[in-house]
Motif scaffolding. Sequence first.
Motif, PDB file in Angstrom:
ATOM      1  N   SER A 335     -40.911   0.225  -7.287  1.00 38.40           N
ATOM      2  CA  SER A 335     -41.063   1.470  -8.053  1.00 38.40           C
ATOM      3  C   SER A 335     -39.709   1.989  -8.509  1.00 38.40           C
ATOM      4  CB  SER A 335     -41.775   2.522  -7.196  1.00 38.40           C
ATOM      5  OG  SER A 335     -43.075   2.080  -6.866  1.00 38.40           O
ATOM      6  N   ASP A 336     -38.703   1.873  -7.637  1.00 39.79           N
ATOM      7  CA  ASP A 336     -37.361   2.310  -8.031  1.00 39.79           C
ATOM      8  C   ASP A 336     -36.844   1.478  -9.212  1.00 39.79           C
ATOM      9  OD1 ASP A 336     -37.400   4.189  -6.064  1.00 39.79           O
ATOM     10  OD2 ASP A 336     -36.266   2.977  -4.607  1.00 39.79           O
ATOM     11  N   GLN A 337     -37.208   0.198  -9.264  1.00 41.11           N
ATOM     12  CA  GLN A 337     -36.785  -0.678 -10.361  1.00 41.11           C
ATOM     13  C   GLN A 337     -37.754  -0.619 -11.543  1.00 41.11           C
ATOM     14  OE1 GLN A 337     -33.987  -2.498 -10.384  1.00 41.11           O
ATOM     15  NE2 GLN A 337     -33.371  -1.966  -8.302  1.00 41.11           N
ATOM     16  N   GLN A 338     -38.823   0.205 -11.411  1.00 42.83           N
ATOM     17  CA  GLN A 338     -39.851   0.318 -12.450  1.00 42.83           C
ATOM     18  C   GLN A 338     -40.483  -1.056 -12.730  1.00 42.83           C
ATOM     19  OE1 GLN A 338     -38.129   2.239 -15.880  1.00 42.83           O
ATOM     20  NE2 GLN A 338     -37.810   4.190 -14.825  1.00 42.83           N
ATOM     21  N   VAL A 339     -40.813  -1.730 -11.640  1.00 46.32           N
ATOM     22  CA  VAL A 339     -41.406  -3.066 -11.700  1.00 46.32           C
ATOM     23  C   VAL A 339     -42.709  -3.045 -10.919  1.00 46.32           C
ATOM     24  CG1 VAL A 339     -41.133  -5.473 -11.010  1.00 46.32           C
ATOM     25  CG2 VAL A 339     -39.196  -4.237 -11.966  1.00 46.32           C
ATOM     26  N   ARG A 340     -43.698  -3.752 -11.431  1.00 44.62           N
ATOM     27  CA  ARG A 340     -44.982  -3.842 -10.750  1.00 44.62           C
ATOM     28  C   ARG A 340     -45.118  -5.221 -10.089  1.00 44.62           C
ATOM     29  NH1 ARG A 340     -49.324  -4.058 -13.402  1.00 44.62           N
ATOM     30  NH2 ARG A 340     -48.469  -4.549 -15.476  1.00 44.62           N
ATOM     31  N   HIS A 374     -40.373  -2.097 -16.332  1.00 47.17           N
ATOM     32  CA  HIS A 374     -41.714  -2.071 -16.931  1.00 47.17           C
ATOM     33  C   HIS A 374     -42.321  -3.470 -17.063  1.00 47.17           C
ATOM     34  CE1 HIS A 374     -40.654   2.068 -17.818  1.00 47.17           C
ATOM     35  NE2 HIS A 374     -39.639   1.663 -18.597  1.00 47.17           N
ATOM     36  N   GLU A 375     -41.802  -4.428 -16.280  1.00 46.11           N
ATOM     37  CA  GLU A 375     -42.373  -5.770 -16.282  1.00 46.11           C
ATOM     38  C   GLU A 375     -43.086  -6.033 -14.951  1.00 46.11           C
ATOM     39  OE1 GLU A 375     -42.599  -7.739 -18.711  1.00 46.11           O
ATOM     40  OE2 GLU A 375     -41.202  -6.880 -20.160  1.00 46.11           O
ATOM     41  N   VAL A 376     -43.746  -7.186 -14.848  1.00 45.70           N
ATOM     42  CA  VAL A 376     -44.581  -7.492 -13.695  1.00 45.70           C
ATOM     43  C   VAL A 376     -44.047  -8.752 -12.999  1.00 45.70           C
ATOM     44  CG1 VAL A 376     -46.904  -8.084 -12.892  1.00 45.70           C
ATOM     45  CG2 VAL A 376     -46.593  -6.479 -14.802  1.00 45.70           C
ATOM     46  N   VAL A 377     -43.913  -8.662 -11.670  1.00 39.03           N
ATOM     47  CA  VAL A 377     -43.628  -9.838 -10.837  1.00 39.03           C
ATOM     48  C   VAL A 377     -44.963 -10.369 -10.330  1.00 39.03           C
ATOM     49  CG1 VAL A 377     -42.525 -10.707  -8.762  1.00 39.03           C
ATOM     50  CG2 VAL A 377     -41.355  -9.000 -10.169  1.00 39.03           C
ATOM     51  N   CYS A 378     -45.274 -11.619 -10.653  1.00 36.96           N
ATOM     52  CA  CYS A 378     -46.574 -12.205 -10.307  1.00 36.96           C
ATOM     53  C   CYS A 378     -46.406 -13.212  -9.179  1.00 36.96           C
ATOM     54  CB  CYS A 378     -47.194 -12.871 -11.544  1.00 36.96           C
ATOM     55  SG  CYS A 378     -48.866 -13.492 -11.251  1.00 36.96           S
ATOM     56  N   PRO A 395     -40.382 -12.234 -15.346  1.00 32.37           N
ATOM     57  CA  PRO A 395     -39.727 -12.356 -16.654  1.00 32.37           C
ATOM     58  C   PRO A 395     -38.255 -11.967 -16.540  1.00 32.37           C
ATOM     59  CG  PRO A 395     -41.035 -10.363 -16.586  1.00 32.37           C
ATOM     60  CD  PRO A 395     -41.290 -11.070 -15.285  1.00 32.37           C
ATOM     61  N   GLY A 396     -37.486 -12.380 -17.522  1.00 30.40           N
ATOM     62  CA  GLY A 396     -36.066 -12.048 -17.517  1.00 30.40           C
ATOM     63  C   GLY A 396     -35.272 -13.105 -18.250  1.00 30.40           C
ATOM     64  N   SER A 397     -33.958 -12.971 -18.163  1.00 32.39           N
ATOM     65  CA  SER A 397     -33.081 -13.920 -18.840  1.00 32.39           C
ATOM     66  C   SER A 397     -33.228 -15.297 -18.206  1.00 32.39           C
ATOM     67  CB  SER A 397     -31.626 -13.460 -18.734  1.00 32.39           C
ATOM     68  OG  SER A 397     -31.472 -12.172 -19.328  1.00 32.39           O
ATOM     69  N   PRO A 398     -33.328 -16.337 -18.998  1.00 39.88           N
ATOM     70  CA  PRO A 398     -33.502 -17.688 -18.438  1.00 39.88           C
ATOM     71  C   PRO A 398     -32.221 -18.176 -17.758  1.00 39.88           C
ATOM     72  CG  PRO A 398     -33.227 -17.812 -20.814  1.00 39.88           C
ATOM     73  CD  PRO A 398     -33.312 -16.343 -20.488  1.00 39.88           C
ATOM     74  N   ILE A 399     -32.423 -19.065 -16.792  1.00 45.46           N
ATOM     75  CA  ILE A 399     -31.310 -19.694 -16.089  1.00 45.46           C
ATOM     76  C   ILE A 399     -31.092 -21.076 -16.699  1.00 45.46           C
ATOM     77  CG2 ILE A 399     -30.440 -20.464 -13.844  1.00 45.46           C
ATOM     78  CD1 ILE A 399     -32.380 -18.525 -12.545  1.00 45.46           C
TER      79      ILE A 399
END
Length: 463
Positions: A335-340, A374-378, A395-399
């Motif tokens: 929640s602090d990172q605004q991530v679900r 505002h993104e989701v960790v699945c 989601p995020g920057s690719p490695i």
Amino acid sequence: MAGYLSLTTRLSLIFSLTMLAIWGLVSLVLMQSLEQHFARQDEDALRGKMVLVKNLLSARLTEGQSDWPLLESRLQQDLSGYGDYFLQIQNLQGTSLLDTRVKQPPLPTEQFGNSVPSNSWVADGVRYRSLTEPFLPSDSTLPEPVLIRLVLDTRYHQHFLDEIHTALLWLTGGIALISVLLGWMASRAGLKPLRTLARLSTRVTASQLNHRLPLSNAPAELHAPIHAFNNMLDRLEDSFQRLTTFSSDIAHELRTPVNSLLLQTQVALSQTRSDHDYREALYANLETAERLRRMINEMLFLAKSEQGQLAIQGQSLDLAEEVDELIEFFEPLASDQQVRLQRQGHARLWGDRAMLQRAISNLLTNAIRYTPAHEVVCIRVNGGDSAVTLEVANPGSPIPPEEWPRLFDRFYRADHARQQVTEGSGLGLAIARAIITSHDGTLSVRSDEQETCFTARFPAGQC
């Protein structure tokens, strides 16, 4: 003693013994062939002389000359010049009628009485061969048949065999010396590539692990050992490089909290302060010391895992329930990172509950840290007949693909790829992989423009 012999000496001895064995077999066959040849020659000579004696006796007896002393004189004259032959004639009662033996050679009379056709024996170092046949010519004055025994003294070719035997013995000694010398020379020449490789291998040191043994001039039998040696050098070089990098990283990681402790303590002691200020300084030092303690514990955990000393207390686990419990625990951080956080699928797994929760926690912490707002960790759980998989995707920057294998190294961070700054110790993914590996599983990663996904795969076992 054989354990101290050099390889050159062993090969020389093997070569020499092989040559001597072959030569000994050839010599034995040669001597046996010569003896059989002379034996057949003697038998043919005896039969020829027996025909001669019978013809002479038949001629004398048909002429009425039955005087045995006179016949003996005539037979000695007729047999003279034919070699060392001895003639005996007896009647059926065993009475000697004629005997041309001058030196009285030992003749076994008991075999003569049994009418043995041919015989061979050794007396006083001399081999004798004999032929015995009955004789009764027609139109003779003899009242009954007689037994003719012709004996041959074979010492005339026995001397030849003895000389051959002596020559073979001397030749065997010479062949032994020559085979040892040739074996040593051949072994030295054949093992020259080994000595070359040994000389090249002495160049390999801890500071010079980049040397490799060449295959160009090596014989085919050494290709496999050279490949194995070069592969070992590759692994050693990689391990030394990792150890050097790890030493540098650990020094860098420990330097920051230690310097922080020193700085905070020096500032607190630089002048007299209030109790509140000292208390704040102690709290700051405690937080830094706690970070040091956590880092040291994680390093000890990794050391145990590498030595196979992790004690796993397995039990049947509902992987979906364990993930839901961790999602509830990490909900405030997300929640602090605004991530679900979201979980999909069900599966059961046999493993250590505390260890698996720690591994999944590290994967979740890493995913939350690098997920945009505002993104989701699945978290996807899948149970099959052959394997159980757990995927943590964000989601995020690719490695970049070249960095994927290094993500699980200790103290390695791909922060420059993620364009973010992290306060982690760089041991989370290494610990997660160690735990999953201890459960006979694997941990892999893939990353593209859509998501970065860490996949833990476990064998389907007891549930």
